[in-house]
Design an enzyme around this catalytic site. Structure first.
Site, PDB file in Angstrom:
ATOM      1  N   GLY A  14       0.838  -1.192   0.000  1.00  0.00           N
ATOM      2  CA  GLY A  14       0.000   0.000   0.000  1.00  0.00           C
ATOM      3  C   GLY A  14       0.874   1.242   0.000  1.00  0.00           C
TER       4      GLY A  14
ATOM      5  N   GLN B 211       2.660  10.065   1.938  1.00  0.00           N
ATOM      6  CA  GLN B 211       3.980   9.423   2.073  1.00  0.00           C
ATOM      7  C   GLN B 211       4.948   9.863   0.977  1.00  0.00           C
ATOM      8  OE1 GLN B 211       2.110   5.294   2.566  1.00  0.00           O
ATOM      9  NE2 GLN B 211       3.935   5.140   3.846  1.00  0.00           N
TER      10      GLN B 211
ATOM     11  N   CYS C 187       5.562  -0.169   7.817  1.00  0.00           N
ATOM     12  CA  CYS C 187       5.234   1.090   7.147  1.00  0.00           C
ATOM     13  C   CYS C 187       6.442   1.516   6.341  1.00  0.00           C
ATOM     14  CB  CYS C 187       4.863   2.153   8.179  1.00  0.00           C
ATOM     15  SG  CYS C 187       4.381   3.723   7.422  1.00  0.00           S
ATOM     16  N   LEU C 188       6.218   1.857   5.075  1.00  0.00           N
ATOM     17  CA  LEU C 188       7.343   2.261   4.227  1.00  0.00           C
ATOM     18  C   LEU C 188       7.952   3.572   4.729  1.00  0.00           C
ATOM     19  CD1 LEU C 188       5.815   1.341   0.740  1.00  0.00           C
ATOM     20  CD2 LEU C 188       7.493   0.038   2.083  1.00  0.00           C
TER      21      LEU C 188
ATOM     22  N   HIS D 151      -4.853   1.108   7.393  1.00  0.00           N
ATOM     23  CA  HIS D 151      -3.523   1.710   7.568  1.00  0.00           C
ATOM     24  C   HIS D 151      -3.355   2.903   6.609  1.00  0.00           C
ATOM     25  CE1 HIS D 151       1.029   1.109   8.102  1.00  0.00           C
ATOM     26  NE2 HIS D 151       0.964   1.907   7.059  1.00  0.00           N
ATOM     27  N   GLU D 152      -3.797   2.724   5.347  1.00  0.00           N
ATOM     28  CA  GLU D 152      -3.612   3.783   4.347  1.00  0.00           C
ATOM     29  C   GLU D 152      -4.537   4.976   4.615  1.00  0.00           C
ATOM     30  OE1 GLU D 152      -1.030   3.514   2.705  1.00  0.00           O
ATOM     31  OE2 GLU D 152      -0.720   1.378   3.024  1.00  0.00           O
TER      32      GLU D 152
ATOM     33  N   HIS E 293      -3.098   7.140   7.147  1.00  0.00           N
ATOM     34  CA  HIS E 293      -2.083   8.071   6.612  1.00  0.00           C
ATOM     35  C   HIS E 293      -2.737   9.371   6.139  1.00  0.00           C
ATOM     36  CE1 HIS E 293       1.828   6.141   6.694  1.00  0.00           C
ATOM     37  NE2 HIS E 293       1.393   5.045   6.127  1.00  0.00           N
TER      38      HIS E 293
HETATM   39  O1  K1U Z   1       1.531   2.413   3.880  1.00  0.00           O
HETATM   40  C1  K1U Z   1       2.611   1.850   3.955  1.00  0.00           C
HETATM   41  O2  K1U Z   1       3.519   2.316   4.627  1.00  0.00           O
HETATM   42  C2  K1U Z   1       2.814   0.557   3.222  1.00  0.00           C
HETATM   43  C3  K1U Z   1       2.746  -0.648   4.133  1.00  0.00           C
HETATM   44  C4  K1U Z   1       1.302  -1.126   4.185  1.00  0.00           C
HETATM   45  C5  K1U Z   1       0.947  -2.139   5.215  1.00  0.00           C
HETATM   46  C6  K1U Z   1       1.727  -3.228   5.512  1.00  0.00           C
HETATM   47  C7  K1U Z   1       1.335  -4.171   6.454  1.00  0.00           C
HETATM   48  C8  K1U Z   1       0.144  -4.018   7.089  1.00  0.00           C
HETATM   49  C9  K1U Z   1      -0.626  -2.919   6.802  1.00  0.00           C
HETATM   50  C10 K1U Z   1      -0.242  -1.995   5.868  1.00  0.00           C
HETATM   51  C11 K1U Z   1       3.665  -1.713   3.546  1.00  0.00           C
HETATM   52  O3  K1U Z   1       3.465  -2.163   2.464  1.00  0.00           O
HETATM   53  S1  K1U Z   1       5.002  -2.238   4.508  1.00  0.00           S
HETATM   54  C12 K1U Z   1       5.757  -3.518   3.500  1.00  0.00           C
HETATM   55  C13 K1U Z   1       5.015  -4.802   3.520  1.00  0.00           C
HETATM   56  O4  K1U Z   1       4.148  -5.012   4.346  1.00  0.00           O
HETATM   57  C14 K1U Z   1       5.291  -5.841   2.506  1.00  0.00           C
HETATM   58  C15 K1U Z   1       6.303  -5.725   1.615  1.00  0.00           C
HETATM   59  C16 K1U Z   1       6.547  -6.726   0.684  1.00  0.00           C
HETATM   60  C17 K1U Z   1       5.783  -7.854   0.653  1.00  0.00           C
HETATM   61  C18 K1U Z   1       4.789  -7.991   1.566  1.00  0.00           C
HETATM   62  C19 K1U Z   1       4.524  -6.994   2.495  1.00  0.00           C
HETATM   63 ZN    ZN Z   2       2.419   3.296   6.315  1.00  0.00          ZN
END
Ligand code: K1U
Ligand code: ZN
Length: 174
Positions: free
Chosen positions: A46, A51, A95-96, A137-138, A141
């Site tokens: 996401g 972000q 979270c990225l 989560h999004e 944000h």
């Molecule tokens: O919004 C963001 O920061 C992105 C975040 C979203 C998220 C992850 C986990 C639970 C809820 C919301 C991410 O994508 S973090 C990276 C991640 O979870 C992932 C990366 C590669 C493969 C699988 C998952």
């Molecule tokens: Zn996030």
């Protein structure tokens, strides 16, 4: 299309409430394309416009994680939660904008969400599983809220201090 820089906590733009999109036009479509490209490259499931420093209410998601599965990219403009289940679900979140930090967060297991698609039409869908966790989560944000806000104060403080240290080290060029 271009890869965009992902802002990192404690950037104040991540704490700002984003503004609704008034006109769904080509500019939004190209922004969504760049957001999806940036999300897949990260990699993530996401990404919300704040972000990447754009304080507009746009999110992108693709919670299909299996490598050989067909991707399911989604673009949600002005998303709103219109219903939540009483049942809760605990999922590990990352979270990225808070790299390398993960924690379990409890949220409604299912949410109904209404949004505008890229054609400007209203859509509504019920999300469950990882999609439900991700869409909440999004949308957080867009309201300046981060997953660490759900954690106990000590854990939140530990993550905050780690991220502040990382920012100081990067500023020094370490
Ligand atoms: O919004 C963001 O920061 C992105 C975040 C979203 C998220 C992850 C986990 C639970 C809820 C919301 C991410 O994508 S973090 C990276 C991640 O979870 C992932 C990366 C590669 C493969 C699988 C998952
Ligand atoms: Zn996030």
């Amino acid at each position: 299309m271009a890869l965009l820089e992902i802002l990192e906590f404690p950037d104040p733009r991540l704490r700002t409430v984003a503004s609704p999109i008034k006109n769904v036009d080509g500019r939004i479509a190209s922004m969504a394309d760049s957001m999806l490209e940036t999300m897949y490259d990260a990699p993530g499931i996401g990404l919300a416009a704040p972000q990447i420093g754009l304080l507009n209410r746009v999110i992108v998601m693709d919670c299909v994680k299996e490598e050989d599965a067909t991707p399911e990219p989604m673009v949600l403009i002005n998303p709103e939660i219109t219903g939540s289940s009483d049942a809760l679900n605990v999922h590990e979140e990352g979270c990225l904008s808070i790299p390398d930090q993960f924690a379990e967060v409890e949220r409604p297991a299912e949410v109904k969400v209404r949004w505008l698609g890229l054609d400007g039409k209203t859509l509504e869908e019920t999300f469950e599983g990882l999609w439900a966790t991700c869409v909440q989560h999004e949308i957080d944000h867009l309201n300046g809220k981060l997953f660490i806000d759900y954690l106990k104060p000590l854990r939140r403080q530990m993550i905050t201090r780690k991220m502040q240290k990382l920012k100081r080290e990067r500023a020094r060029g370490d």
